[in-house]
Design an enzyme around this catalytic site. Structure first.
Site, PDB file in Angstrom:
ATOM      1  N   HIS A   1      -4.360 -17.565  -3.544  1.00 61.43           N
ATOM      2  CA  HIS A   1      -5.147 -16.683  -2.679  1.00 61.43           C
ATOM      3  C   HIS A   1      -6.392 -17.353  -2.101  1.00 61.43           C
ATOM      4  CE1 HIS A   1      -7.170 -16.729  -6.470  1.00 61.43           C
ATOM      5  NE2 HIS A   1      -8.193 -16.075  -5.968  1.00 61.43           N
ATOM      6  N   ASP A   2      -6.691 -18.575  -2.526  1.00 62.08           N
ATOM      7  CA  ASP A   2      -7.857 -19.296  -2.009  1.00 62.08           C
ATOM      8  C   ASP A   2      -7.466 -20.419  -1.055  1.00 62.08           C
ATOM      9  OD1 ASP A   2      -9.625 -17.835  -3.671  1.00 62.08           O
ATOM     10  OD2 ASP A   2      -9.364 -19.245  -5.325  1.00 62.08           O
TER      11      ASP A   2
ATOM     12  N   ASP B   1      -6.173 -11.589 -14.532  1.00 62.74           N
ATOM     13  CA  ASP B   1      -7.205 -12.531 -14.143  1.00 62.74           C
ATOM     14  C   ASP B   1      -8.431 -12.262 -15.009  1.00 62.74           C
ATOM     15  OD1 ASP B   1      -8.567 -14.447 -12.427  1.00 62.74           O
ATOM     16  OD2 ASP B   1      -7.171 -13.827 -10.851  1.00 62.74           O
TER      17      ASP B   1
ATOM     18  N   ASP C   1     -10.418 -17.550 -14.499  1.00 61.05           N
ATOM     19  CA  ASP C   1     -11.146 -17.886 -13.279  1.00 61.05           C
ATOM     20  C   ASP C   1     -12.261 -18.904 -13.565  1.00 61.05           C
ATOM     21  OD1 ASP C   1     -11.513 -16.865 -10.425  1.00 61.05           O
ATOM     22  OD2 ASP C   1     -13.540 -16.577 -11.185  1.00 61.05           O
TER      23      ASP C   1
ATOM     24  N   GLU D   1      -8.305 -22.149 -14.484  1.00 62.70           N
ATOM     25  CA  GLU D   1      -8.579 -22.677 -13.152  1.00 62.70           C
ATOM     26  C   GLU D   1      -9.614 -23.795 -13.292  1.00 62.70           C
ATOM     27  OE1 GLU D   1     -10.132 -21.381  -8.688  1.00 62.70           O
ATOM     28  OE2 GLU D   1     -10.961 -20.413 -10.456  1.00 62.70           O
TER      29      GLU D   1
ATOM     30  N   ASP E   1       0.851  -1.200   0.000  1.00 68.26           N
ATOM     31  CA  ASP E   1       0.000   0.000   0.000  1.00 68.26           C
ATOM     32  C   ASP E   1       0.878   1.238   0.000  1.00 68.26           C
ATOM     33  OD1 ASP E   1      -1.924   1.952   0.469  1.00 68.26           O
ATOM     34  OD2 ASP E   1      -1.991   1.555   2.634  1.00 68.26           O
TER      35      ASP E   1
HETATM   36  C1  GLC Z   1     -12.049 -18.445  -8.216  1.00 65.96           C
HETATM   37  C2  GLC Z   1     -11.179 -17.455  -7.500  1.00 65.96           C
HETATM   38  C3  GLC Z   1     -11.819 -17.123  -6.189  1.00 65.96           C
HETATM   39  C4  GLC Z   1     -13.172 -16.515  -6.459  1.00 65.96           C
HETATM   40  C5  GLC Z   1     -14.036 -17.426  -7.326  1.00 65.96           C
HETATM   41  C6  GLC Z   1     -15.214 -16.690  -7.890  1.00 65.96           C
HETATM   42  O1  GLC Z   1     -12.105 -19.658  -7.552  1.00 65.96           O
HETATM   43  O2  GLC Z   1      -9.884 -17.934  -7.384  1.00 65.96           O
HETATM   44  O3  GLC Z   1     -11.035 -16.261  -5.410  1.00 65.96           O
HETATM   45  O4  GLC Z   1     -13.843 -16.262  -5.261  1.00 65.96           O
HETATM   46  O5  GLC Z   1     -13.323 -17.923  -8.431  1.00 65.96           O
HETATM   47  O6  GLC Z   1     -14.804 -15.758  -8.850  1.00 65.96           O
HETATM   48 CA    CA Z   2      -3.542   2.002  -1.139  1.00 62.69          CA
END
Ligand code: GLC
Ligand code: CA
Length: 544
Positions: free
Chosen positions: A316-317, A98, A200, A242, A21
């Protein structure tokens, strides 16, 4: 297989909200990413997978997009984005965006229009069904974030379909206009010079709702071929899908270059192995090591020459790798290096999730109120209602909540780990005082330098990229070992996944006279390759 630039490159995933940040609002931003490009170049990565930075109401931290061609103000401006692409390129880094096109935000203008009336020209961009006679949902289908996948919309008296939150209505891919609009948007980004797309939940776009088919629907691959033709065919970019429900057979469809779909799949079989059949990640199981090896072996050998793997432990999941598969008590550094070695020496494109390269760990928030993730918060309620106790749920969150990966990045030991001068949007993991980038850079034995070395090895030895894979000691309860062979190059990788010493005996017919140690996470001398005693979480790579 024809060689591609992304075969021997390493991807680094940036979750922008939690990376760096620069203006003190507690939210990571694009200027923050730019300020860390030198750091990433030093690590040696050549691709950034950038989680969504598009305009979004942030119901799911940007995976709910209200304008695909605008940047969320909290992340910066389109000028910042252009600068990021250009500055990254100067450092030989490509930005992979993404692509979230299974759904949009309910605040996207298409949906705002669609819900106005049944004959609106955007109506058919989404999926609508009449209520049952008694007014209830058209079917029992559930959302991945809990509750029904159907949301009643009063304006027209129909339900719309959402596989994720109700603020993420699913697009109707059967509508050609939807597909055209998506391709147009993709070309707009590609023309800006990005390096590709991470797609995604792409396996869901071929769904056939009335038959209850969600993943791998009958038209999925037709759509991907069409997408390829309309956007990717003339360009040399990386695309990664994904794909949770993929098998090696299906993965070949996605990623065999002859199929003209995607570069590679991102599959989760080694992850879901640790989930409960009924309650999934909310009832985590310790990982079954021998099965884990079988899964890796299956994917390595079945895609060889016919497709391409992504290699990852976390994103991130998912929970932090060292917390899930390593040992954060006594062997954090050793086990983090071991995990990296075991993964990076296989065939495929490795992904590093931000903070993994310094061995960041899961977080244990005391109170449910400290969690921010929509999935975590929804399931906490849902599972408690099903009879889970608060303690059971907190244990599940400490192990598997998506917020484990989302606590802000640790840059140094100053307040908030140097992430922000303001109040971070999500609590920090308190261990930033010892686990941080500054400390890692100053310590020549750090996890960071181990990753750097792994990347250098990949760049200098084609066997790591193109060698075939042979699993050794299949049933061994502690050791994951394999051999890779390519032309006249051969490497042997031996890793100990346990906190106990492990005897490694090579009974296969490999003649090993000459060998050199390419990499090890212990400072020790190796006399023989065919018979070793591995230390706790030891990892060693021999050139043989
Ligand atoms: C994918 C992403 C996840 C998101 C989901 C819906 O699994 O990695 O973070 O919540 O799709 O877009
Ligand atoms: Ca910021």
């Amino acid at each position: 297989m024809d060689k591609k630039w992304w075969h021997n490159s390493v991807v680094y995933q940036v979750y922008p909200r939690s990376f760096c940040d620069t203006n003190g609002d507690g939210i990571g931003d694009i200027p923050g990413i730019i300020s860390k490009l030198d750091y990433l170049q030093n690590l040696g990565i050549e691709i950034i997978w950038l989680s969504p930075v598009y305009q979004s109401p942030m119901d799911d931290n940007g995976y709910d997009i209200s304008d695909y061609q605008a940047i969320a103000p909290e992340f910066g401006t389109m000028e910042d984005m252009d600068k990021l692409i250009a500055e990254a390129r100067k450092r030989n880094i490509q930005i992979v965006m993404d692509l979230v096109v299974n759904h949009t935000s309910d605040e996207h203008p298409w949906f705002v229009e669609a819900r106005k009336s049944k004959d609106n020209i955007y109506r058919d961009f989404y999926i609508w069904r009449k209520p049952k006679e008694d007014g209830s949902e058209p079917s029992q289908l559930g959302s991945a974030f809990g509750g029904s996948a159907w949301q009643y919309d009063e304006i027209t008296g129909e339900y719309y379909f959402h596989l994720f939150s109700k603020k993420q209505p699913d697009l109707n891919w059967e509508n050609k206009k939807v597909r055209k609009a998506v391709y147009k948007m993709m070309n707009w980004w590609l023309d800006k010079g990005i390096g590709g797309f991470r797609m995604d939940v792409i396996e869901l776009i071929g769904k056939v709702i009335d038959e209850g088919i969600m993943s791998n629907g009958p038209k999925l691959h037709d759509y991907l071929k069409e997408m390829h033709q309309e956007t990717l065919a003339s360009r040399d970019v990386l695309t990664v899908g994904e794909t949770w429900g993929v098998t090696p057979e299906i993965a070949k469809k996605y990623s065999n270059p002859e199929e003209k779909e995607l570069s590679m799949v991102f599959q989760f079989e080694h992850i879901t192995l640790c989930w409960d059949a009924k309650h999934g990640k909310w009832k985590p199981r310790p990982f079954d090591f021998v099965s884990l090896k079988k899964i890796f072996n299956k994917w390595q050998t079945e895609l060889e020459g016919k497709g391409w793997n992504s290699l990852f432990w976390n994103n991130h999941d998912l929970p932090r790798a060292v917390s899930k598969y390593g040992n954060t008590q006594q062997y954090r550094v050793e086990s983090a290096k071991m995990l990296a070695t075991a993964l990076h020496m296989m065939q495929g494109t490795p992904y590093i999730y931000q903070g993994e390269e310094i061995g960041m760990t899961n977080v244990r928030f005391e109170s449910i109120n400290q969690y921010q993730d929509i999935e975590t918060l929804n399931f906490y309620k849902e599972k408690i209602a099903e009879g889970f106790t608060h303690e059971e749920m907190m244990n599940a969150l400490w192990e598997n909540s998506r917020d484990n990966a989302r606590t802000p990045m640790h840059w140094d030991a100053t307040e908030n780990g140097g992430f922000s001068k303001g109040k971070p949007w999500l609590g920090m993991n308190p261990n930033y005082d010892s686990i941080n980038v500054k400390a890692a850079i100053e310590d020549k034995n750090s996890i960071f330098y181990h990753y750097k070395k792994l990347i250098e090895l990949r760049k200098s030895m084609p066997v790591i990229t193109y060698g075939d894979f042979k699993l050794l000691l299949k049933e061994h309860p502690q050791i994951f070992a394999y051999m890779r062979t390519y032309e006249d190059e051969r490497i042997l990788v031996a890793t100990n996944f346990s906190k106990d010493k492990a005897k490694f005996m090579l009974n296969e017919a490999v003649e090993v006279e000459d060998f050199r140690v390419l990499l090890s996470n212990y400072d020790k001398a190796y006399a023989l390759v065919s018979e070793l005693e591995l230390e706790p979480y030891e990892a060693v790579v021999f050139g043989i």
